[in-house]
Design a protein around this motif. Structure first.
Motif, mmCIF file in Angstrom:
data_model
loop_
_atom_site.group_PDB
_atom_site.id
_atom_site.type_symbol
_atom_site.label_atom_id
_atom_site.label_comp_id
_atom_site.label_asym_id
_atom_site.label_seq_id
_atom_site.Cartn_x
_atom_site.Cartn_y
_atom_site.Cartn_z
ATOM 1 N N TYR A 79 0.805 -1.130 -0.072
ATOM 2 C CA TYR A 79 0.298 -0.056 -0.016
ATOM 3 C C TYR A 79 1.080 1.258 -0.132
ATOM 4 O O TYR A 79 1.746 1.361 0.820
ATOM 5 N N LEU A 80 0.806 2.074 -1.052
ATOM 6 C CA LEU A 80 1.416 3.375 -0.947
ATOM 7 C C LEU A 80 0.368 4.449 -0.692
ATOM 8 O O LEU A 80 -0.721 4.506 -1.230
ATOM 9 N N LEU A 125 -1.298 8.508 -6.848
ATOM 10 C CA LEU A 125 -1.902 7.411 -7.820
ATOM 11 C C LEU A 125 -0.676 7.293 -8.841
ATOM 12 O O LEU A 125 -0.521 6.178 -9.330
ATOM 13 N N ASP A 126 -0.066 8.311 -9.308
ATOM 14 C CA ASP A 126 0.904 8.264 -10.153
ATOM 15 C C ASP A 126 1.941 7.338 -9.868
ATOM 16 O O ASP A 126 2.803 6.649 -10.520
ATOM 17 N N LEU A 140 2.640 -4.775 -12.835
ATOM 18 C CA LEU A 140 1.887 -5.531 -11.719
ATOM 19 C C LEU A 140 0.455 -5.007 -11.618
ATOM 20 O O LEU A 140 0.129 -3.798 -12.037
ATOM 21 N N TYR A 141 -0.378 -6.097 -11.070
ATOM 22 C CA TYR A 141 -1.628 -5.517 -10.675
ATOM 23 C C TYR A 141 -1.950 -4.152 -10.005
ATOM 24 O O TYR A 141 -0.876 -4.103 -8.932
ATOM 25 N N HIS A 142 -2.473 -3.307 -10.075
ATOM 26 C CA HIS A 142 -2.369 -1.879 -9.198
ATOM 27 C C HIS A 142 -4.098 -1.577 -9.296
ATOM 28 O O HIS A 142 -4.605 -1.491 -10.014
ATOM 29 N N VAL A 143 -4.036 -0.917 -8.133
ATOM 30 C CA VAL A 143 -5.360 -0.400 -7.491
ATOM 31 C C VAL A 143 -5.315 1.188 -7.132
ATOM 32 O O VAL A 143 -4.339 1.486 -6.630
ATOM 33 N N GLY A 144 -6.081 2.012 -7.842
ATOM 34 C CA GLY A 144 -6.202 3.311 -7.347
ATOM 35 C C GLY A 144 -7.304 3.769 -6.850
ATOM 36 O O GLY A 144 -8.600 3.304 -7.175
ATOM 37 N N GLY A 152 -2.409 2.279 -4.488
ATOM 38 C CA GLY A 152 -2.296 3.600 -4.214
ATOM 39 C C GLY A 152 -3.396 4.146 -3.506
ATOM 40 O O GLY A 152 -4.550 4.251 -4.311
ATOM 41 N N ILE A 153 -3.188 5.047 -2.389
ATOM 42 C CA ILE A 153 -4.445 5.557 -1.748
ATOM 43 C C ILE A 153 -3.964 7.080 -1.501
ATOM 44 O O ILE A 153 -3.170 7.298 -0.543
#
Length: 360
Positions: free
Chosen positions: A39-40, A104-105, A134-138, A97-98
């Motif tokens: 988690y970023l 998000l970038d 890689l799988y990524h969530v925004g 990314g939260i």
């Protein structure tokens, strides 16, 4: 004519409280117990248990809090990738990314660089990424940037500020929960919302415009006018609508481009470190000759919400700094071409750009 075959975000969930479904969304994606989710998260949420208590970490999952005092940099991405590689047993299951556009970038860029070799700055440009990310969530916590839906991740590198524009950049999953935007400071709310308004103005006035861009651009433009000019919306309605304006503003750029404000704000950001939203506002305030109606409305919105923009930020710059600013901006060819047409170099010169910067 060869048309671009653009990817879009394949999965999106919208609704107040939808953030609570994060765990059930990502659980089926987990590769194994040694492949964590990273988690970023914007460090403004570090002590915000209202948000963080809803993140359930399993196995080796970890949170990396990131300061957004400065715009995202390619070296920052390189450092994050190295930190992740050195601290996990296996390649992560995904990056989440939260935060606002910067986070998000960063999430998009880190997910790309975990599967592509070399340094991040070598991927700044169009269609240079070889391997799927890689799988990524925004999960946006502020509305306006369009970063949640765009195919770019804008980064400041050693020589330029430019996005990694690629088919692998867009998120695999986006969670749009307007509730997450409830504590955004007013100035930031305005500047980021104006990023969306300026996106739509530049897209709608551009030479690249087509029915695809126009339909999304019109929607973003009208939603921004509703949120920032009218007094008919409740707080909840305004949050919901601005989140959708951001989405549509980002989509309007997919088959189009931004224009003069973005091209010039990249220069400000590279030399002065000006944050993207406020940088766009500082520039846009001076662009009557390019976007008369958009700038007229912008000034009304600014006054209505009692927003003061910094003045004279370029007045004391050396010629060398100004020249750097001009060359960074001048290099954004697709943006100038969208704004002024094919023969844009005949309509504006580096000298004119310098004069414009000196007014800001």
């Amino acid at each position: 004519m060869n048309y671009k075959n653009f990817p879009m975000v394949p999965r999106v969930i919208f609704g107040r409280g939808s953030f609570n479904q994060l765990n059930e969304i990502i659980s089926p994606i987990r590769l194994n117990m040694n492949a964590p989710f990273i988690y970023l998260i914007d460090d403004v949420f570090k002590s915000n248990s209202w948000l963080t208590s809803r993140i359930s970490l399993s196995y080796d999952d970890r949170i990396i809090y990131i300061s957004t005092e400065e715009e995202p940099k390619t070296i920052q991405v390189d450092n994050l990738v190295e930190e992740i590689i050195l601290s996990v047993k296996e390649r992560p299951s995904g990056i989440i990314g939260i935060g606002g556009g910067s986070i998000l970038d960063l999430a998009k860029a880190v997910s790309i660089m975990l599967t592509n070799e070399g340094e991040t700055h070598s991927y700044q440009g169009w269609d240079l990424v070889k391997n799927p990310a890689l799988y990524h969530v925004g999960i946006p916590t502020i509305s306006g940037t369009g970063a949640e839906v765009s195919r770019t991740t804008v980064l400041t590198g050693p020589k330029k500020k430019l996005g990694i524009n690629s088919d692998y950049t867009p998120f695999n999953q986006v969670i749009l929960d307007p509730e997450l935007t409830k504590n955004v400071p007013k100035d930031q709310w305005f500047f980021t919302g104006m990023d969306c308004f300026i996106h739509s103005v530049e897209s709608l006035q551009g030479s690249y415009l087509n029915a695809f861009s126009k339909s999304y651009g019109d929607m973003a433009y009208n939603l921004c006018k509703e949120v920032f000019l009218e007094d008919t919306l409740s707080t909840i309605e305004a949050q919901d609508k601005l989140m959708m304006a951001s989405w549509h503003g980002g989509m309007s750029i997919a088959y189009s481009q931004v224009g003069v404000a973005h091209a010039m704000s990249y220069g400000l950001s590279y030399v002065l470190g000006t944050k993207h939203g406020i940088g766009n506002c500082i520039v846009f305030d001076h662009l009557e000759e390019f976007y008369p109606e958009g700038v007229r409305l912008f000034k009304i919105m600014k006054e209505k919400h009692n927003i003061e923009l910094p003045q004279g930020i370029c007045a004391h710059l050396s010629d060398e700094d100004l020249d750097t600013m001009v060359s960074i901006s001048w290099a954004m060819e697709p943006l100038w071409e969208n704004a002024l047409g094919n023969n844009w170099k005949k309509k504006i010169s580096p000298k004119q750009l310098k004069t414009m910067y000196l007014k800001m």
